[in-house]
Write a protein that holds these residues in place. Structure first.
Motif, PDB file in Angstrom:
ATOM      1  N   ARG A 200    -110.488  92.545  66.654  1.00 11.98           N
ATOM      2  CA  ARG A 200    -111.701  92.264  65.883  1.00 11.98           C
ATOM      3  C   ARG A 200    -111.832  91.925  64.422  1.00 11.98           C
ATOM      4  N   ARG A 201    -110.326  92.552  64.252  1.00 14.32           N
ATOM      5  CA  ARG A 201    -109.776  92.253  62.585  1.00 14.32           C
ATOM      6  C   ARG A 201    -109.777  90.739  62.363  1.00 14.32           C
ATOM      7  N   ILE A 202    -109.413  89.961  63.200  1.00 14.30           N
ATOM      8  CA  ILE A 202    -109.406  87.882  63.504  1.00 14.30           C
ATOM      9  C   ILE A 202    -110.084  87.851  63.307  1.00 14.30           C
ATOM     10  N   GLU A 203    -110.850  88.521  64.088  1.00 14.59           N
ATOM     11  CA  GLU A 203    -112.258  87.281  64.690  1.00 14.59           C
ATOM     12  C   GLU A 203    -113.231  87.344  63.450  1.00 14.59           C
ATOM     13  N   ALA A 204    -113.463  88.991  62.708  1.00 14.79           N
ATOM     14  CA  ALA A 204    -114.276  88.760  62.096  1.00 14.79           C
ATOM     15  C   ALA A 204    -113.562  88.284  60.475  1.00 14.79           C
ATOM     16  N   GLU A 205    -112.188  87.966  60.403  1.00 19.00           N
ATOM     17  CA  GLU A 205    -111.647  87.284  59.226  1.00 19.00           C
ATOM     18  C   GLU A 205    -112.309  85.921  59.872  1.00 19.00           C
ATOM     19  N   GLY A 206    -111.865  85.324  60.858  1.00 22.11           N
ATOM     20  CA  GLY A 206    -112.518  83.607  61.217  1.00 22.11           C
ATOM     21  C   GLY A 206    -114.269  83.610  61.179  1.00 22.11           C
ATOM     22  N   THR A 207    -115.104  83.872  61.247  1.00 22.38           N
ATOM     23  CA  THR A 207    -115.562  84.661  60.996  1.00 22.38           C
ATOM     24  C   THR A 207    -116.271  83.907  59.709  1.00 22.38           C
ATOM     25  N   ARG A 208    -115.764  85.576  58.382  1.00 26.55           N
ATOM     26  CA  ARG A 208    -116.107  85.394  57.143  1.00 26.55           C
ATOM     27  C   ARG A 208    -115.538  83.730  56.891  1.00 26.55           C
ATOM     28  N   ALA A 209    -114.236  83.368  56.631  1.00 28.21           N
ATOM     29  CA  ALA A 209    -114.108  82.223  57.328  1.00 28.21           C
ATOM     30  C   ALA A 209    -114.913  80.997  56.796  1.00 28.21           C
ATOM     31  N   ALA A 210    -115.495  81.201  58.115  1.00 25.70           N
ATOM     32  CA  ALA A 210    -116.667  79.638  58.392  1.00 25.70           C
ATOM     33  C   ALA A 210    -117.844  80.077  57.167  1.00 25.70           C
ATOM     34  N   GLN A 211    -118.180  81.444  56.923  1.00 20.07           N
ATOM     35  CA  GLN A 211    -119.458  81.684  56.385  1.00 20.07           C
ATOM     36  C   GLN A 211    -118.818  81.126  54.890  1.00 20.07           C
ATOM     37  N   ILE A 212    -117.442  81.270  54.715  1.00 20.01           N
ATOM     38  CA  ILE A 212    -117.157  80.895  52.903  1.00 20.01           C
ATOM     39  C   ILE A 212    -117.381  79.467  53.034  1.00 20.01           C
ATOM     40  N   ILE A 213    -117.173  78.404  54.149  1.00 17.26           N
ATOM     41  CA  ILE A 213    -116.424  77.295  53.830  1.00 17.26           C
ATOM     42  C   ILE A 213    -118.717  76.402  54.125  1.00 17.26           C
ATOM     43  N   LEU A 214    -119.634  77.533  55.223  1.00 19.41           N
ATOM     44  CA  LEU A 214    -120.232  76.849  55.165  1.00 19.41           C
ATOM     45  C   LEU A 214    -121.288  76.743  53.717  1.00 19.41           C
ATOM     46  N   ALA A 215    -120.935  78.085  53.172  1.00 20.94           N
ATOM     47  CA  ALA A 215    -121.364  77.960  51.776  1.00 20.94           C
ATOM     48  C   ALA A 215    -120.930  77.496  50.604  1.00 20.94           C
ATOM     49  N   GLU A 216    -120.421  76.732  50.929  1.00 22.85           N
ATOM     50  CA  GLU A 216    -119.393  75.832  49.920  1.00 22.85           C
ATOM     51  C   GLU A 216    -119.770  74.752  49.815  1.00 22.85           C
ATOM     52  N   GLY A 217    -120.424  74.500  51.047  1.00 23.55           N
ATOM     53  CA  GLY A 217    -120.664  72.799  51.161  1.00 23.55           C
ATOM     54  C   GLY A 217    -122.302  72.710  51.090  1.00 23.55           C
ATOM     55  N   LEU A 218    -122.802  73.852  51.297  1.00 22.36           N
ATOM     56  CA  LEU A 218    -124.888  73.636  50.648  1.00 22.36           C
ATOM     57  C   LEU A 218    -124.236  73.376  49.543  1.00 22.36           C
TER      58      LEU A 218
END
Length: 259
Positions: A200-218
């Motif tokens: 779950r920790r690894i999954e949460a870190e992956g989701t958070r990283a994806a959100q950061i990448i998406l937010a930085e791209g907008l």
């Protein structure tokens, strides 16, 4: 009279022959003196008035006995034990002369009792009921072999077939085994939970990283470009619409189509 003589002759002949089976050897005893020659398997003749044939097995013999064995802490352990042994063929006359036909009771069983008591007194009672049983068996066998090999006996195996511990000790061992099994089961559950938490920790870190990448791209330019594309798609639509916008984000109100 002739018939009686024939019957007597047949009786004498039948009692003057001995059959030695496979796995046996025979020794002639004449007037109580043993002949050093060994008789192999087969039929042999002898004088029944002066000689007798002593048969001795040289195949593996299984001698079972019940014995009370001492433990290191002073407990008495009831056990059923098998001794597998054989006799060297060339030593049979010596054994009969030195020990006699009761060699099993006089020699083997007495040596076993002594060896078994000496060995088991060095171990705890629980050891006889655990994986150390084989070690105890091997040590008893070695001790017996040391005492008997020069006399023509080969001790092949010593098998502790059953061990009966004192009742209270048996219950204590059962409680300990049950506690160990419960501890192992709990450790398995904890390990499973740790792995699930790590997943779950690894999954949460992956989701958070994806959100950061998406937010930085907008960035602002991308948002404006998307707005222009949205206006263009709305303009090409045949439906009647009311669009309210501040120039950045459109707000769409659908109107009924004319029939």
């Amino acid at each position: 009279m002739k018939k009686i003589s024939q019957i007597i002759l047949i009786a004498i002949l039948s009692t003057s022959c001995a059959v030695i089976r496979q796995g046996e050897v025979g020794v002639k005893s004449k007037f109580g003196r043993l002949n050093p020659d060994i008789l192999e398997a087969g039929m042999t003749g002898f004088n029944p008035f002066t000689t007798r044939i002593i048969k001795v097995p040289i195949r593996t013999v299984n001698q079972e006995m019940d014995l009370s064995l001492p433990s290191k802490e002073g407990l008495t352990i009831e056990s059923e034990i098998s001794i597998l042994y054989s006799i060297e063929k060339n030593k049979v006359p010596f054994i009969l002369e030195d020990v006699g036909q009761n060699y099993e009771r006089v020699l083997i069983m007495n040596v076993f009792r002594s060896a078994a008591a000496d060995i088991t007194s060095q171990y705890m009672a629980k050891d006889m009921h655990s994986g150390m049983r084989t070690e105890i068996e091997n040590q008893i066998q070695e001790r017996m072999h040391e005492s008997l090999r020069d006399r023509g006996f080969i001790v092949e195996r010593v098998l502790m077939k059953s061990i009966q511990l004192p009742e209270e000790l048996s219950r204590a061992i059962e409680r300990k085994l049950q506690a160990e099994q419960e501890a192992q089961q709990m450790e398995f559950i904890l390990e499973r939970e740790r792995k699930e938490a790590e997943r779950r920790r690894i999954e949460a870190e992956g989701t958070r990283a994806a959100q950061i990448i998406l937010a930085e791209g907008l960035v602002r330019e991308i948002i404006e470009l998307r707005s222009i594309e949205a206006f263009r798609e709305l303009a090409n639509s045949p439906n009647t619409k009311i669009i309210i916008t501040d120039g950045k984000a459109p707000f769409l109100i659908n109107t009924p189509q004319e029939k």
